[in-house]
Structures are given as structure tokens and as C-alpha cells.
Design a protein around this motif. Structure first.
Motif, short mmCIF file in Angstrom:
data_model
loop_
_atom_site.label_atom_id
_atom_site.label_comp_id
_atom_site.label_asym_id
_atom_site.label_seq_id
_atom_site.Cartn_x
_atom_site.Cartn_y
_atom_site.Cartn_z
N ASN A 108 0.79 -1.22 0.00
CA ASN A 108 0.00 0.00 0.00
C ASN A 108 0.83 1.28 0.00
OD1 ASN A 108 1.03 -0.02 2.59
ND2 ASN A 108 -0.91 -0.49 3.58
N TYR A 109 2.13 1.12 -0.15
CA TYR A 109 3.01 2.29 -0.14
C TYR A 109 4.12 2.06 -1.15
CZ TYR A 109 6.46 5.67 1.62
OH TYR A 109 7.37 6.69 1.73
N PHE A 110 4.35 3.08 -2.01
CA PHE A 110 5.26 2.88 -3.13
C PHE A 110 6.20 4.08 -3.23
CE2 PHE A 110 2.79 -0.69 -4.49
CZ PHE A 110 1.52 -0.39 -4.06
N PRO A 111 7.38 3.97 -2.64
CA PRO A 111 8.35 5.06 -2.71
C PRO A 111 9.33 4.88 -3.87
CG PRO A 111 9.04 3.48 -1.05
CD PRO A 111 7.77 2.94 -1.67
N TRP A 112 9.91 5.99 -4.28
CA TRP A 112 10.98 5.99 -5.25
C TRP A 112 12.21 6.64 -4.62
CZ3 TRP A 112 11.00 3.97 -10.21
CH2 TRP A 112 9.75 3.55 -10.70
N TYR A 113 13.35 5.99 -4.80
CA TYR A 113 14.60 6.49 -4.23
C TYR A 113 15.60 6.76 -5.34
CZ TYR A 113 13.26 5.48 0.57
OH TYR A 113 12.64 5.50 1.80
N LYS A 114 16.43 7.75 -5.10
CA LYS A 114 17.53 8.10 -5.99
C LYS A 114 18.83 7.81 -5.25
CE LYS A 114 19.51 12.18 -8.31
NZ LYS A 114 19.35 13.66 -8.52
N GLN A 115 19.74 7.13 -5.92
CA GLN A 115 21.03 6.85 -5.29
C GLN A 115 22.15 7.30 -6.21
OE1 GLN A 115 21.97 2.68 -4.40
NE2 GLN A 115 23.09 3.32 -2.57
N GLU A 116 22.92 8.25 -5.74
CA GLU A 116 24.10 8.69 -6.47
C GLU A 116 25.29 7.84 -6.05
OE1 GLU A 116 24.09 12.85 -5.52
OE2 GLU A 116 22.65 13.30 -7.10
N LEU A 117 26.28 7.81 -6.90
CA LEU A 117 27.42 6.93 -6.69
C LEU A 117 28.07 7.15 -5.32
CD1 LEU A 117 29.06 4.76 -8.16
CD2 LEU A 117 30.62 6.56 -8.91
N GLY A 118 28.18 6.09 -4.56
CA GLY A 118 28.82 6.16 -3.25
C GLY A 118 27.99 6.76 -2.15
N LYS A 119 26.71 7.04 -2.44
CA LYS A 119 25.86 7.65 -1.43
C LYS A 119 24.69 6.74 -1.07
CE LYS A 119 27.07 12.40 -2.56
NZ LYS A 119 26.55 13.78 -2.82
N ARG A 120 24.00 7.11 -0.01
CA ARG A 120 22.85 6.33 0.43
C ARG A 120 21.64 6.65 -0.43
NH1 ARG A 120 22.48 8.94 6.31
NH2 ARG A 120 24.56 9.63 5.80
N PRO A 121 20.69 5.74 -0.55
CA PRO A 121 19.45 6.05 -1.27
C PRO A 121 18.67 7.15 -0.55
CG PRO A 121 19.70 3.67 -0.95
CD PRO A 121 20.71 4.33 -0.09
#
Lengths: 109, 114
Positions: free
Chosen positions: A31-44
Motif C-alpha cells: 500500500n506504499y510505493f516510494p521511489w529512491y535516488k542513489q548517487e554513486l557512493g551515497k545512500r538512497p
């Protein structure tokens, strides 16, 4: 458990074009749908999320759509910029939170 | 820094040794997740807690992996008899329980098994 599939695995667009990433999920209880961005060497980091009682959500150049019947949801990025280049992950949650395999987006100047 | 913190940031261990990682979530967050991430892949779900209760553990997870959250605050992830295939980034995340809230990630612990 939940299974999340994400497509495409890589996406290359010209600056200013739109990018679309699609995900499907298997558990109708999610019931929950997140989107994450992860740059190189970093956390989402969360960029946008949507709950199952909503069909669409927009935040400036980013939008997410959800089709509960078909069990799929999509991320739309308009007017892409080079700084949008990163790996994007979708996830589906019914308490736990399961991620897709990721999409590497490259925005060419 | 009041975000999610993980310790250590890096760990190199010999095959067959046991390792333990720690995660300190954001203080008011009652839900805590552990993931494993390898290069080019998405975070692979390992387990999650609601307060001190472990609610789910991945069926793919070997019995060599165990996690605890004894007082509902920090959590530990232990890997016994490490194997080279255990080399990965181990990520912890936390959020407010009940579902549908942003999960914040720690910076991860990078494990290298030699």
C-alpha cells in the motif's frame, strides 16, 4: 514475499527530454510505493512516494502514477537535467519494503 | 547528525570469521530495516523490526545471519562464518511504523570478506 520488477535497467536521454521508469509488484496488500535516488557512493534518498489510495502524485518535475488493478507504478521525470543522472529504485511496502533492481539514468548534456 | 548511523563504515574480515554491525535509527522511529546491496543491484531485503519485534526475515537469508533489536532502539546484524559471497554493502533504514512513511537510510557498512 513481495516481488518488485523494474524496467528498464538503463536509460539514456538528452537533457530536456522526459524519462519514464516502470515497476510492477506482486503483493496486492502493498500500500506504499516510494521511489529512491542513489548517487554513486551515497545512500538512497527518497524523491517521491505514493500511497495506494492515490492514483497520481506530482512534485515539480517528478510525478508518479499508480495502477492498483494492474499492480504497476511509474516514475516520470520531465525536463531532465544532468544532475538527474543517478540510479533510481522503486519499492513496494505492506510493512516490509522491497526494492526493484534499479534503473541507471544518464542525462546527456 | 540526527540521521540513521551505522558502525563500522568498513569491515574487512577473513573467511570463516564472525562479524557484527550496528545501526542506530532516528530516535523516534520504531521501524528498522536491514538490506544488503551489491554493485549495480537494488537493496535486497533481509529483515525488519517493529520496536523490538522482528516481524519478517527474508526466506533467502541464510541461518548464518541473525539480527536483534533488544530494546527497540539500536539494532545489530551478525553474520557467522562469513563467506566471500557475503561481501556487500549492508544498509540500515528506519521510519515511523504503520507503513506509508519515508524510510531514511544510513550510510551503510561495506563488508569485504577475504
Amino acid at each position: 514475499g513481495e516481488n518488485v520488477e523494474q524496467h528498464p535497467s538503463t536509460l539514456s536521454v538528452q537533457e530536456g527530454d522526459s524519462a519514464v521508469i516502470k515497476c510492477t509488484y506482486s503483493d496486492s496488500a502493498s500500500n506504499y510505493f516510494p521511489w529512491y535516488k542513489q548517487e554513486l557512493g551515497k545512500r538512497p534518498q527518497l524523491i517521491i512516494d505514493i500511497r495506494s489510495n492515490v492514483g497520481e502524485k506530482k512534485d515539480q518535475r517528478i510525478a508518479v502514477t499508480l495502477n492498483k488493478t494492474a499492480k504497476h507504478f511509474s516514475l516520470h521525470i520531465t525536463e531532465t537535467q544532468p544532475e538527474d543522472s543517478a540510479v533510481y529504485f522503486c519499492a513496494a511496502s505492506r510493512g516490509d519494503m522491497r526494492f526493484g533492481a534499479g534503473t541507471r539514468l544518464t542525462v546527456k548534456p | 547528525d540526527t540521521g540513521v548511523s551505522q558502525d563500522p563504515r568498513h569491515k574487512i574480515t577473513k573467511r570463516g570469521q564472525n562479524v557484527t554491525f550496528r545501526c542506530d535509527p532516528i530516535s523516534e522511529h520504531n521501524r528498522l530495516y536491514w538490506y544488503r546491496q551489491t554493485l549495480g543491484q537494488g537493496p535486497e531485503f533481509l529483515t525488519y523490526f517493529q520496536n523490538e519485534a522482528q516481524l519478517e526475515k527474508s526466506r533467502l537469508l541464510s541461518d548464518r545471519f541473525s539480527a536483534e533489536r533488544p530494546k527497540g532502539s539500536f539494532s545489530t546484524l551478525e553474520i557467522q562464518r562469513t563467506e566471500q559471497g557475503d561481501s556487500a554493502m549492508y544498509l540500515c533504514a528506519s521510519n515511523l511504523g504503520g507503513g506509508g512513511t519515508e524510510a531514511f537510510f544510513g550510510q551503510g557498512t561495506r563488508l569485504t570478506v577475504v
